[in-house]
Write an enzyme that holds these catalytic residues in place. Structure first.
Site, PDB file in Angstrom:
ATOM      1  N   LYS A 156       4.545   1.994   2.149  1.00 37.00           N
ATOM      2  CA  LYS A 156       3.220   2.544   1.836  1.00 37.00           C
ATOM      3  C   LYS A 156       3.318   3.933   1.206  1.00 37.00           C
ATOM      4  O   LYS A 156       2.418   4.370   0.499  1.00 37.00           O
ATOM      5  CB  LYS A 156       2.354   2.532   3.081  1.00 37.00           C
ATOM      6  CG  LYS A 156       2.056   1.089   3.499  1.00 37.00           C
ATOM      7  CD  LYS A 156       0.908   0.933   4.433  1.00 37.00           C
ATOM      8  CE  LYS A 156       0.491  -0.516   4.565  1.00 37.00           C
ATOM      9  NZ  LYS A 156       1.564  -1.420   5.038  1.00 37.00           N
TER      10      LYS A 156
HETATM   11  C1  LIG Z   1       1.617  -2.885   4.856  1.00 30.90           C
HETATM   12  C2  LIG Z   1       2.929  -3.533   5.082  1.00 30.90           C
HETATM   13  C3  LIG Z   1       3.197  -4.849   4.646  1.00 30.90           C
HETATM   14  C4  LIG Z   1       2.153  -5.723   3.959  1.00 30.90           C
HETATM   15  O1  LIG Z   1       1.870  -5.305   2.640  1.00 30.90           O
HETATM   16  P1  LIG Z   1       0.551  -5.816   1.901  1.00 30.90           P
HETATM   17  O2  LIG Z   1       0.502  -5.069   0.625  1.00 30.90           O
HETATM   18  O3  LIG Z   1      -0.594  -5.460   2.827  1.00 30.90           O
HETATM   19  O4  LIG Z   1       0.662  -7.286   1.726  1.00 30.90           O
HETATM   20  C5  LIG Z   1       4.471  -5.372   4.848  1.00 30.90           C
HETATM   21  N1  LIG Z   1       5.420  -4.653   5.494  1.00 30.90           N
HETATM   22  C6  LIG Z   1       5.199  -3.390   5.945  1.00 30.90           C
HETATM   23  C7  LIG Z   1       6.294  -2.665   6.651  1.00 30.90           C
HETATM   24  C8  LIG Z   1       3.954  -2.782   5.754  1.00 30.90           C
HETATM   25  O5  LIG Z   1       3.742  -1.531   6.223  1.00 30.90           O
END
Ligand SMILES: *Cc1c(COP(=O)(O)O)cnc(C)c1O
Length: 496
Positions: free
Chosen positions: A113
């Site tokens: 993120k």
């Molecule tokens: C948010 C997240 C995801 C999922 O990603 P999306 O874009 O919501 O599909 C997968 N793995 C981790 C570690 C995350 O923080």
């Protein structure tokens, strides 16, 4: 390039407006009115420039109302070696024959993120200037762990902004709690809520849409905005790393220029895999996009049957960032595939009222052409972590392990040996309990003993940001009731 709403094709706003508004008033998501294209030569040439330069070039195709100087400022402020532990921002590891792990977690909070939330504050403050809004922005975030910390790191001490994060008192890991409650910055506040994640999210939504609160804020020269994953300013930065990774693989002679690759993504809200779809539509040579889910496999069923049905049990898993039954960004995919805002209104109306909708045959055909999907449960996730560790001395986090397992199943079932990029979304240090239990059968109670143990087992350098937490003072200790969030926001905004 202007932006439409998935629920109103007639709308036409600039990218700066889309980023400031976050979501359209009709409830739809903003999408660019067309998908820009990239030539293979251009993609290959990115290998010779830095990550922020690649980012600026790709952004310039989507954010056409930003000047080159603005994009240079945003990308250089976000992607540098002060924030990222890797000079190349992302890293690629060759796991096994023709299978590459794209590590997206070398940012300050050790989860992917950061790739978007490090740059969103710059895109947002630049957008505010462009649309001539002379207000300070208050970012409200409800989090189950990863997003809150990544948003705090992104917005800490960013001029013209202030951020408040709400997390469920007993709903985040000890490490996640420590990460948030020790956050530095003059413009941040963090508060625990007696309730679960849904309570936090509903509370934030209610504050966002409350006219009285909005009026009170306006009188103080403030306005709300959002950092969650439906904002176009969070999606666009994710397109970059797929194109960037491809250029590096070509440069390192791992693939030939023009050779197609598969991309496997551990998926929750469908943002990360949608970014890969955009990259494909722009011209990146991609064969299949493989959507990996944990036991909350609503997307696996959808991609296989064309029926989206959220009326099912919800599972709490060891890959919690994928525990989700409504994948918001899917709306963007279906709008791109149909170009029909009336259909989107119909389907998402049904999702709201009945929890279920069925797409038409044309969309089903397009899904089958571009996507494959699969899921695995916690036992299979743990088994995969253990097996990959034993065989390749590579330590996967729980989310990436889901993707590896789903990819292996796909490869065995289809015989498709196209070279594949697997998106790795978190450092194993972030989910140490589950990773250690999978590899060694147990994990120490204490978070920092866990870090030491994982260091011993994996040999991976301990992320400096996590190591530093040990001696950091807790700044935020407030715990409030579900119905006190509004009051909290109003009193905190007195001090801005
Ligand atoms: C948010 C997240 C995801 C999922 O990603 P999306 O874009 O919501 O599909 C997968 N793995 C981790 C570690 C995350 O923080």
């Amino acid at each position: 390039m202007n932006y439409q709403s998935t629920r109103n094709s007639g709308l036409s706003i600039s990218s700066a407006e889309a980023i400031v508004n976050g979501i359209s008033v009709d409830g739809g998501l903003f999408v660019p009115e067309e998908i820009p294209s990239l030539s293979l030569d251009e993609i290959v040439s990115y290998a010779d420039i830095s990550y922020p330069e690649r980012a600026a070039k790709i952004f310039s195709k989507f954010l056409t109302d930003f000047t080159d100087a603005e994009l240079k400022y945003c990308t250089e402020s976000a992607y540098n070696d002060k924030s990222f532990a890797s000079a190349s921002i992302t890293e690629i590891s060759h796991l096994f024959d023709g299978t590459y792990v794209l590590e997206l977690w070398h940012g300050p909070t050790c989860a992917f993120k950061d790739m978007a939330l490090q740059i969103l504050p710059y895109l947002l403050t630049t957008s505010l200037k462009k649309v001539k809004i002379d207000k300070k922005v208050v970012i409200l975030v409800a989090t189950s762990g990863d997003t809150g910390k990544a948003a705090l790191e992104g917005f800490a001490d960013v001029e013209g902004t202030s951020i408040m994060v709400f997390y469920p008192e007993d709903g985040v890991s000890a490490m996640q709690k420590k990460q948030m409650t020790t956050q530095d910055g003059k413009n941040v506040s963090v508060c625990a809520v007696k309730g679960n994640f849904d309570d936090c999210q509903n509370g934030v939504k209610a504050i966002f849409t409350n006219d009285e609160v909005k009026k009170a804020l306006a009188e103080k020269g403030l306005m709300f905005s959002s950092a969650n994953s439906i904002n176009w300013g969070r999606l666009a930065p994710q397109i970059i790393y797929y194109i960037s990774a491809y250029s590096e693989l070509v440069k390192n002679n791992e693939i030939k220029a023009g050779e197609k690759v598969n991309i496997t993504v551990p998926t929750g809200n469908f943002g990360n895999i949608l970014a890969a779809y955009y990259a494909k539509r722009m011209g990146l040579p991609v064969n299949k996009l493989i959507c990996a889910s944990n036991s909350n496999n609503v997307l696996t069923d959808f991609i296989e049957t064309g029926i989206y049905n959220r009326n099912r049990d919800f599972y709490t898993t060891i890959s919690p960032s994928m525990d989700i039954l409504i994948s918001s960004n899917l709306e963007r995919l279906l709008y791109i595939m149909t170009g029909d805002d009336a259909l989107i209104r119909e389907w998402f109306g049904k999702l709201a009222s009945e929890g279920r909708y069925k797409v038409n045959d044309d969309v089903k055909r397009q899904l089958a052409e571009d996507f494959a999907a699969g899921c695995c449960d916690d036992t299979q996730t743990e088994e995969t972590i253990k097996r990959i560790y034993a065989k390749y001395s590579y330590t996967l986090d729980t989310h990436t392990a889901v993707a590896v397992k789903v990819y292996e199943d796909y490869r065995a079932k289809t015989g498709d040996t196209t070279k594949t990029i697997i998106a790795s979304t978190a450092s194993p240090y972030k989910f140490g309990t589950a990773v250690l239990e999978a590899i060694t059968g147990s994990a120490p109670e204490d978070e920092f003993e866990k870090v030491d143990k994982l260091h011993e087992v994996s040999g991976y350098e301990v992320p400096a940001s996590l190591a530093a937490l040990k001696n950091k003072a807790v700044r935020f200790t407030r715990v409030i009731g579900r119905d006190e969030m509004r009051e909290f926001v109003l009193s905190e905004t007195d001090n801005i």
